[in-house]
Structure formats: C-alpha cells, structure tokens
Enzyme design. Structure first.
Site, short mmCIF file in Angstrom:
data_model
loop_
_atom_site.label_atom_id
_atom_site.label_comp_id
_atom_site.label_asym_id
_atom_site.label_seq_id
_atom_site.Cartn_x
_atom_site.Cartn_y
_atom_site.Cartn_z
N GLN A 60 0.82 -1.22 0.00
CA GLN A 60 0.00 0.00 0.00
C GLN A 60 0.85 1.27 0.00
O GLN A 60 0.35 2.36 -0.27
CB GLN A 60 -0.99 -0.02 1.16
CG GLN A 60 -2.07 -1.09 0.94
CD GLN A 60 -3.02 -1.26 2.11
OE1 GLN A 60 -3.06 -0.42 3.02
NE2 GLN A 60 -3.77 -2.34 2.11
N ARG A 81 -11.04 1.39 -0.16
CA ARG A 81 -10.70 -0.01 -0.40
C ARG A 81 -10.84 -0.37 -1.88
O ARG A 81 -10.03 -1.14 -2.43
CB ARG A 81 -11.58 -0.92 0.46
CG ARG A 81 -11.10 -2.35 0.43
CD ARG A 81 -11.86 -3.23 1.39
NE ARG A 81 -13.17 -3.60 0.88
CZ ARG A 81 -13.88 -4.63 1.33
NH1 ARG A 81 -13.41 -5.38 2.34
NH2 ARG A 81 -15.05 -4.92 0.84
N HIS A 204 -7.66 -12.26 8.49
CA HIS A 204 -7.83 -10.90 7.96
C HIS A 204 -8.80 -10.10 8.82
O HIS A 204 -8.52 -8.96 9.20
CB HIS A 204 -8.31 -10.89 6.51
CG HIS A 204 -8.44 -9.48 6.00
ND1 HIS A 204 -9.58 -8.74 6.20
CD2 HIS A 204 -7.55 -8.67 5.41
CE1 HIS A 204 -9.39 -7.52 5.71
NE2 HIS A 204 -8.17 -7.45 5.23
N ARG A 207 -14.94 -10.56 9.34
CA ARG A 207 -15.67 -10.52 8.07
C ARG A 207 -15.18 -11.60 7.13
O ARG A 207 -15.95 -12.22 6.40
CB ARG A 207 -15.41 -9.17 7.36
CG ARG A 207 -16.13 -8.00 7.87
CD ARG A 207 -15.69 -6.76 7.07
NE ARG A 207 -14.58 -6.07 7.67
CZ ARG A 207 -13.50 -5.65 7.02
NH1 ARG A 207 -13.36 -5.86 5.72
NH2 ARG A 207 -12.55 -5.02 7.66
N GLU A 236 -12.88 -2.00 13.03
CA GLU A 236 -12.36 -0.74 12.51
C GLU A 236 -13.45 0.24 12.11
O GLU A 236 -13.31 1.44 12.27
CB GLU A 236 -11.47 -1.06 11.30
CG GLU A 236 -10.80 0.15 10.69
CD GLU A 236 -9.76 -0.23 9.65
OE1 GLU A 236 -9.74 -1.41 9.22
OE2 GLU A 236 -8.97 0.64 9.27
N HIS A 270 -6.80 -2.32 15.10
CA HIS A 270 -7.98 -1.45 14.97
C HIS A 270 -9.10 -1.92 15.90
O HIS A 270 -10.20 -2.24 15.43
CB HIS A 270 -8.54 -1.40 13.54
CG HIS A 270 -7.54 -1.23 12.45
ND1 HIS A 270 -6.62 -0.21 12.44
CD2 HIS A 270 -7.31 -1.94 11.30
CE1 HIS A 270 -5.89 -0.31 11.34
NE2 HIS A 270 -6.28 -1.35 10.65
N ASP A 321 0.57 0.62 8.92
CA ASP A 321 -0.58 0.12 8.18
C ASP A 321 -0.55 0.49 6.69
O ASP A 321 0.15 -0.14 5.92
CB ASP A 321 -1.86 0.59 8.89
CG ASP A 321 -3.12 -0.08 8.38
OD1 ASP A 321 -3.04 -0.81 7.38
OD2 ASP A 321 -4.20 0.12 8.97
C1 NGQ Z 1 -6.53 -4.10 4.48
N1 NGQ Z 1 -6.75 -2.04 5.67
O1 NGQ Z 1 -6.71 -5.31 4.58
O2 NGQ Z 1 -5.60 -3.62 3.82
C2 NGQ Z 1 -7.47 -3.19 5.21
C3 NGQ Z 1 -8.58 -2.76 4.30
C4 NGQ Z 1 -10.42 -4.45 4.62
C5 NGQ Z 1 -7.15 -1.43 6.79
N2 NGQ Z 1 -8.12 -1.95 7.45
C6 NGQ Z 1 -9.37 -3.88 3.71
N3 NGQ Z 1 -6.59 -0.34 7.21
O3 NGQ Z 1 -10.37 -4.23 5.84
O4 NGQ Z 1 -11.29 -5.14 4.11
ZN ZN Z 2 -4.43 -3.57 8.14
#
Ligand code: NGQ
Ligand code: ZN
Length: 460
Positions: A60, A81, A204, A207, A236, A270, A321
């Site tokens: 990222q 996202r 992850h 969810r 988050e 988060h 992050d």
């Molecule tokens: C991520 N990033 O997995 O990169 C996540 C966004 C998500 C942050 N939460 C994607 N900052 O949570 O589905």
């Molecule tokens: Zn993350």
C-alpha cells in the site's frame, strides 16, 4: 560487539555512559550504566530502543497519498478499499518486493526496527497459486532481509467476502486459501524462519474468516507454538460492527473474546469501536491493541479510547498500516492529540505512574509492539534484541533540553533529522541518517512504479 553510548533510554529512564554487549545472535547480553574511561570510543547522542511497527501492508506504500480525490466513488473506508483493490489487481511479486524494500528503508530511517507484515496478497493476478505458493510471501520476506529489517511475517487467512459466507469478489480472489492449504503454507514459511525473519499468523478479519476456520487454525497454530503471534483486524468501521451484530448478536471484540481463543499472543488491530467492557476484557487477557493512528485517521475509522485501555492496565503498540505516515512519532502524537481534542485536556494517554507523556508513550509502544511481534524481550535490556536508534542530541534542536525531557522533545516537537544511526540485531543499517542501500532500493522502486503507473496514478 560492545557499544558504548553517551546516553541510553533504559527502563529506568535516560541514563549516562551505557555499555551494551551484543552477542553473535544479535541480542543484548549485558547492559551496564556508568561505564567510564575504559578506553572504548563513546558514541555521542541518545540510544533508544528501536520501535516495532506491528502492522504493515507493504504494497500500500505505492498508493499512499493517491486516494485523496473526493467525488470518485464512495467517500468512505469502503471507497478507499476499492481504489486499493485496483492496485492489488496489478501487482506481481517483483513489484511487491521493490515496494516493500523501499518502504522498509523508509521505516528504518525513521526509527522502526521491526515490522509485522500482515500479508494477504497470496496468489497470482488470476487468483491461482504461484508455482511456489509462497512466492509472494517470500518476496516480502526477502525485501526485509535485503535491507536488514526484523520481520514477523503474518500470512493471513481470507476466505469470504463478508460475515455469513458472502462470496469473494474481484481482487479478493488473490487472497483466498482453504484451511488445509493455509496451514501447509504457514508451515512452509515457519520452516524457513531465521533470527530476523519470523512467522506468525493472521486472520484478515471476522468478516473474512468463518468461525470454524478461525477455531481450526488457532488450535493448530497453538499446538505447534504456544507463543506464535496471532493478529486480526477486529473492529475498525461502524458498518463492520453493525454487520457483526446482525450476523451473530455480538460486537466483534465480544464475539472473538467469547470464542475463548484470545491470549497474550494476540494482537487486535484497529480495536477502534469497543465498549468499556470490551476494553477491560482485552486488557484482562493481556492481548495487545494494534493502533494505527494515522491510517485510522486517514480512513475515517473513529476514535480509540487509549486512555481507558491504559487505565485498565492494557497494552498497545503502533503500526503504519497503509503508510500514509512512516514516522513512529507521528503515530504516537496522533494517538495522544486525538485524546486531547476529545477530552479537552493534556497528557491524556499516560501509563499508570508515568509523568512524561512522550517517554511513556514511546516505552509503552516498544513493549506492546515487541509483544505483538513475538520478541521474547523488549527494550535495551539483557535478552532484548540489539535494535537501537541513535538520536543526534548535538543538533541545535536539542540544545537546552534536559535528559529527562529528551524523549518528550523527540516525540512532540519538530526534530526532522534527529536520527543518526540505526542497528538491527547488532548490525548497523543506517548511518548519517541514510540507509546503506537506499540508492539501489530507490532505483528498483522507481522502475516498478513506472510499470504500475496506470493504477498508482489514480489521484492525478
Ligand atoms: C486491508 N486495511 O486489509 O488492507 C485493510 C482494508 C479491509 C485497513 N483496514 C481492507 N486499514 O479491511 O477489508
Ligand atoms: Zn491492516
């Protein structure tokens, strides 16, 4: 190796004339204060324990600052996202390696000495495993090895699009594993661990991981290693909390804690939206809250009550992050300033008994970050990693600052080029403020970005 510092931040505070003995294994074998006139050259300045960065998605870095255009898509976390997924759809392992190496050089120059790489981009652009299924993970591990950053690689399980088994969409196909293959993949990475390169495991989010898989993987990981770091994105966004309640009748932190798997090896990234009872329960199990203040601010996540966590005896560490900042001081300030604006007070996020805000935040984040990344000890102490950041206190910005206020001054007020040298595992990787490999790493980064241009030019 013996390093003799004019000053060092020890558990007791800033102490003069400190000798660190560093073993061949890269760990500190002895710390002695008040060492004088034994002939060894004294390294001027203030030695700080290096800061662990407990949460990174290295790729990222290539889009940091390029998702700031309003009026395209949803002005929310979910809209961001979608932009991020457009980058995901283009990345090959050599791109990820180049971006990660560049980021890791920046992290080291900014005083981070270890990283938790929350790695969920596993498969090729079509969603198929690479011939070596660990190719992408090994690319990010190699990047850390090349630049000398300590890394806890966190291969991440991702199986569904949302609570209740929603299908994966588009870019998410690059993230998917069934449970058996995932455990093989983790095992393959663990077999290649070394002193600076360790493997943990991540889910992850609630969810993305159904309950049976979470339970199975946690049990297998704990059976193999009772202290293996386990990370999860937990609460988050308000929408995520509402979806979790609709699905299970429980808020995410409540749900995870009731499942009974969480212990002090866990990092809840988060834990933004938590009730007072959830905060107290996180503190009670000894898990670390993974705070990513600049990204959480950038994504409009919400405010985290760090003062309440600390009052309950809880632990936290910081992560960069999405890398909208790569400066640990900015993460600490952002966490504290959010609280000052919220509580309309000063010196809010103090650990019990502490008086110096900057020093207390710094030390707490070193301890919590080290715990979350699975380091056996932390700080400049016997048994701790020889990960040291040298602050050049001869700079004009530090004149007149007493020893007791040096860390506060470093954290809270502008001292842009304060970092002189950085060691990781006893090896010096930054000298004169610059990483030894910066030139080469920059060239590879530029070449990679040139190939990816259409995706990263999103904000133009
Ligand atoms: C991520 N990033 O997995 O990169 C996540 C966004 C998500 C942050 N939460 C994607 N900052 O949570 O589905
Ligand atoms: Zn993350």
């Amino acid at each position: 190796v013996r390093l003799l510092f004019e000053r060092a931040l020890l558990p007791a505070g800033v102490v003069r004339d400190v000798a660190l003995e560093v073993g061949a294994d890269g760990f500190i074998s002895a710390v002695t204060a008040g060492v004088r006139g034994d002939g060894a050259p004294v390294i001027r300045g203030l030695a700080l324990p290096g800061m662990p960065n407990l949460h990174s998605h290295a790729f990222q870095r290539a889009m940091a600052g390029l998702a700031e255009v309003a009026g395209r898509g949803e002005r929310s976390f979910w809209g961001w996202r979608a932009v991020m997924y457009r980058l995901v759809e283009r990345l090959a392992p050599e791109d990820v390696a180049a971006i990660a190496a560049f980021l890791y050089v920046e992290l080291l120059e900014a005083g981070y000495t270890s990283v938790g790489e929350f790695h969920y981009l596993h498969h090729d652009i079509g969603g198929q495993p690479y011939p070596d299924p660990a190719a992408m993970a090994l690319a990010v591990r190699r990047a850390a090895g090349e630049v000398g950053l300590r890394q806890t690689l966190l291969p991440t399980l991702y199986q569904q699009g949302n609570f209740g088994g929603a299908p994966l969409e588009g870019a998410q196909r690059r993230f998917q594993h069934d449970t058996g293959r995932f455990l093989d993949y983790v095992q393959a990475l663990r077999a290649r661990d070394s002193q600076l390169a360790r493997t943990g495991v991540a889910f992850h989010s609630l969810r993305a991981v159904p309950p049976a898989a979470l339970a199975e993987v946690t049990a297998a990981v704990r059976a193999a290693d009772p202290v293996c770091p386990l990370h999860v994105h937990i609460a988050e966004q308000q929408r995520e909390v509402a979806d979790c309640v609709a699905w299970s009748g429980r808020r995410p932190v409540e749900y995870l804690l009731e499942s009974g798997v969480v212990d002090a090896g866990w990092c809840l990234v988060h834990a933004t939206h938590v009730s007072a009872a959830e905060l107290a329960a996180i503190a009670a199990v000894g898990a670390v809250v993974g705070l990513c203040p600049t990204t959480e601010g950038n994504l409009g996540d919400g405010r985290f009550a760090l003062d309440e966590l600390l009052a309950a005896g809880g632990r936290f560490g910081i992560g960069s992050d999405s890398h909208v900042s790569v400066d640990p001081r900015e993460e600490l300030r952002s966490a504290e300033y959010t609280l000052r604006l919220w509580r309309e007070r000063r010196a809010v996020a103090l650990t019990p008994g502490a008086t110096h805000t900057g020093a207390a935040l710094y030390a707490a984040a070193v301890a919590g970050g080290g715990q979350a990344l699975g380091h056996a000890h932390h700080g400049l102490a016997s048994g701790g990693p020889a990960d040291v950041v040298l602050i050049d206190t001869d700079r004009a910005e530090f004149c007149g600052v007493p020893d007791a206020a040096l860390v506060d001054a470093y954290v809270f007020a502008p001292r842009p080029a304060a970092i002189d040298r950085v060691w990781v595992g006893g090896h010096e990787v930054v000298a004169g403020g610059r990483h030894r490999a910066r030139g080469l790493v920059e060239e590879r980064y530029r070449a990679s970005i040139a190939r990816l241009a259409p995706a990263t030019a999103e904000g133009s």
